[in-house]
Design a protein around this motif. Structure first.
Motif, mmCIF file in Angstrom:
data_model
loop_
_atom_site.group_PDB
_atom_site.id
_atom_site.type_symbol
_atom_site.label_atom_id
_atom_site.label_comp_id
_atom_site.label_asym_id
_atom_site.label_seq_id
_atom_site.Cartn_x
_atom_site.Cartn_y
_atom_site.Cartn_z
ATOM 1 N N MET A 177 45.652 1.227 36.671
ATOM 2 C CA MET A 177 44.329 1.518 36.189
ATOM 3 C C MET A 177 43.574 0.191 36.043
ATOM 4 S SD MET A 177 42.887 3.203 32.774
ATOM 5 C CE MET A 177 43.609 4.659 32.550
ATOM 6 N N PRO A 178 42.466 0.101 36.725
ATOM 7 C CA PRO A 178 41.740 -1.173 36.687
ATOM 8 C C PRO A 178 41.082 -1.373 35.316
ATOM 9 C CG PRO A 178 40.559 0.414 38.027
ATOM 10 C CD PRO A 178 41.862 1.061 37.596
ATOM 11 N N ASP A 179 40.988 -2.612 34.950
ATOM 12 C CA ASP A 179 40.293 -2.951 33.700
ATOM 13 C C ASP A 179 38.805 -2.682 33.853
ATOM 14 O OD1 ASP A 179 42.531 -3.801 32.325
ATOM 15 O OD2 ASP A 179 42.393 -5.831 33.186
ATOM 16 N N ARG A 180 38.174 -2.499 32.692
ATOM 17 C CA ARG A 180 36.735 -2.294 32.699
ATOM 18 C C ARG A 180 36.053 -3.535 33.252
ATOM 19 N NH1 ARG A 180 34.203 -0.417 27.020
ATOM 20 N NH2 ARG A 180 34.574 -2.592 26.661
ATOM 21 N N PRO A 181 35.058 -3.343 34.069
ATOM 22 C CA PRO A 181 34.366 -4.530 34.610
ATOM 23 C C PRO A 181 33.706 -5.320 33.477
ATOM 24 C CG PRO A 181 33.736 -2.560 35.817
ATOM 25 C CD PRO A 181 34.572 -2.118 34.659
ATOM 26 N N ARG A 182 33.681 -6.593 33.638
ATOM 27 C CA ARG A 182 33.106 -7.495 32.643
ATOM 28 C C ARG A 182 31.629 -7.183 32.413
ATOM 29 N NH1 ARG A 182 33.948 -11.830 29.721
ATOM 30 N NH2 ARG A 182 32.470 -13.541 29.727
ATOM 31 N N PHE A 183 30.972 -6.644 33.400
ATOM 32 C CA PHE A 183 29.550 -6.304 33.285
ATOM 33 C C PHE A 183 29.305 -5.377 32.095
ATOM 34 C CE2 PHE A 183 26.253 -3.139 34.226
ATOM 35 C CZ PHE A 183 25.141 -3.962 34.262
ATOM 36 N N PHE A 184 30.162 -4.375 31.912
ATOM 37 C CA PHE A 184 29.974 -3.432 30.806
ATOM 38 C C PHE A 184 30.221 -4.089 29.452
ATOM 39 C CE2 PHE A 184 30.889 -0.352 34.282
ATOM 40 C CZ PHE A 184 29.644 0.258 34.285
ATOM 41 N N ASP A 185 31.170 -5.012 29.406
ATOM 42 C CA ASP A 185 31.408 -5.749 28.159
ATOM 43 C C ASP A 185 30.194 -6.599 27.806
ATOM 44 O OD1 ASP A 185 33.922 -4.683 27.858
ATOM 45 O OD2 ASP A 185 34.949 -6.380 28.855
ATOM 46 N N ASP A 186 29.648 -7.256 28.822
ATOM 47 C CA ASP A 186 28.456 -8.075 28.586
ATOM 48 C C ASP A 186 27.279 -7.202 28.152
ATOM 49 O OD1 ASP A 186 29.865 -10.314 29.264
ATOM 50 O OD2 ASP A 186 29.069 -10.438 31.323
ATOM 51 N N LEU A 187 27.146 -6.055 28.794
ATOM 52 C CA LEU A 187 26.056 -5.147 28.454
ATOM 53 C C LEU A 187 26.199 -4.634 27.017
ATOM 54 C CD1 LEU A 187 23.540 -3.686 29.474
ATOM 55 C CD2 LEU A 187 25.025 -1.835 30.258
ATOM 56 N N ALA A 188 27.399 -4.319 26.608
ATOM 57 C CA ALA A 188 27.650 -3.858 25.239
ATOM 58 C C ALA A 188 27.336 -4.970 24.249
ATOM 59 C CB ALA A 188 29.093 -3.403 25.085
ATOM 60 N N GLY A 189 27.681 -6.191 24.592
ATOM 61 C CA GLY A 189 27.379 -7.331 23.719
ATOM 62 C C GLY A 189 25.883 -7.546 23.583
ATOM 63 N N VAL A 190 25.160 -7.441 24.678
ATOM 64 C CA VAL A 190 23.706 -7.607 24.646
ATOM 65 C C VAL A 190 23.065 -6.490 23.821
ATOM 66 C CG1 VAL A 190 21.615 -7.522 26.058
ATOM 67 C CG2 VAL A 190 23.555 -8.905 26.794
ATOM 68 N N ALA A 191 23.538 -5.266 24.008
ATOM 69 C CA ALA A 191 22.990 -4.131 23.252
ATOM 70 C C ALA A 191 23.260 -4.315 21.760
ATOM 71 C CB ALA A 191 23.584 -2.825 23.749
ATOM 72 N N GLY A 192 24.465 -4.739 21.410
ATOM 73 C CA GLY A 192 24.793 -4.980 20.000
ATOM 74 C C GLY A 192 23.919 -6.071 19.406
ATOM 75 N N GLY A 193 23.695 -7.128 20.156
ATOM 76 C CA GLY A 193 22.822 -8.212 19.697
ATOM 77 C C GLY A 193 21.393 -7.745 19.525
ATOM 78 N N ALA A 194 20.932 -6.900 20.435
ATOM 79 C CA ALA A 194 19.563 -6.378 20.346
ATOM 80 C C ALA A 194 19.401 -5.506 19.110
ATOM 81 C CB ALA A 194 19.221 -5.590 21.602
ATOM 82 N N PHE A 195 20.395 -4.673 18.838
ATOM 83 C CA PHE A 195 20.318 -3.833 17.637
ATOM 84 C C PHE A 195 20.320 -4.689 16.380
ATOM 85 C CE2 PHE A 195 22.075 -0.303 20.349
ATOM 86 C CZ PHE A 195 20.925 0.452 20.314
ATOM 87 N N SER A 196 21.127 -5.744 16.394
ATOM 88 C CA SER A 196 21.174 -6.663 15.260
ATOM 89 C C SER A 196 19.817 -7.326 15.060
ATOM 90 C CB SER A 196 22.207 -7.746 15.524
ATOM 91 O OG SER A 196 23.270 -7.664 14.646
ATOM 92 N N ALA A 197 19.230 -7.788 16.140
ATOM 93 C CA ALA A 197 17.937 -8.456 16.066
ATOM 94 C C ALA A 197 16.863 -7.489 15.578
ATOM 95 C CB ALA A 197 17.558 -9.029 17.425
ATOM 96 N N LEU A 198 16.885 -6.259 16.077
ATOM 97 C CA LEU A 198 15.899 -5.274 15.645
ATOM 98 C C LEU A 198 16.059 -4.932 14.170
ATOM 99 C CD1 LEU A 198 15.737 -2.830 18.689
ATOM 100 C CD2 LEU A 198 14.010 -4.475 17.946
ATOM 101 N N SER A 199 17.280 -4.876 13.698
ATOM 102 C CA SER A 199 17.537 -4.602 12.293
ATOM 103 C C SER A 199 16.994 -5.736 11.428
ATOM 104 C CB SER A 199 19.031 -4.426 12.053
ATOM 105 O OG SER A 199 19.293 -4.236 10.681
ATOM 106 N N GLY A 200 17.243 -6.960 11.841
ATOM 107 C CA GLY A 200 16.705 -8.115 11.114
ATOM 108 C C GLY A 200 15.198 -8.136 11.136
ATOM 109 N N LEU A 201 14.615 -7.794 12.268
ATOM 110 C CA LEU A 201 13.161 -7.751 12.394
ATOM 111 C C LEU A 201 12.575 -6.679 11.485
ATOM 112 C CD1 LEU A 201 10.678 -8.815 13.890
ATOM 113 C CD2 LEU A 201 11.082 -7.081 15.637
#
Length: 89
Positions: free
Chosen positions: A1-25
């Motif tokens: 079973m292939p590992d999840r592509p790094r692209f999805f991990d990066d996308l999840a990290g960006v989404a989490g950061g965006a939610f954090s930033a929006l919460s702070g804003l």
């Protein structure tokens, strides 16, 4: 079973950061609005509800005391009038 592509991990990290930033804003915007409302209320020289309630209670007690004093004064005036006329109370 292939590992999840790094692209999805990066996308999840960006989404989490965006939610954090929006919460702070959101919190910062809330603080700014609250500050502006407080400044506006201070400029209008309004009183808080608690202060108004205290003043209302003091005025009500003063009114009761005034009514009692007026009643006592009326009784005393009646006694003075009765004494001046020379009739017993």
């Amino acid at each position: 079973m292939p590992d999840r592509p790094r692209f999805f991990d990066d996308l999840a990290g960006v989404a989490g950061g965006a939610f954090s930033a929006l919460s702070g804003l959101r919190e910062e915007l809330h603080a700014i609005v609250r500050s502006r409302v407080d400044e506006t209320l201070a400029a209008l020289d309004l009183v808080r509800r608690e202060e108004l309630d205290v003043v209302r209670d003091v005025a009500a007690r003063a009114r009761l005391e005034l009514d009692a004093a007026e009643a006592r004064l009326a009784r005393l005036e009646e006694r003075v009038t009765a004494l001046e006329i020379g009739t017993p109370e």
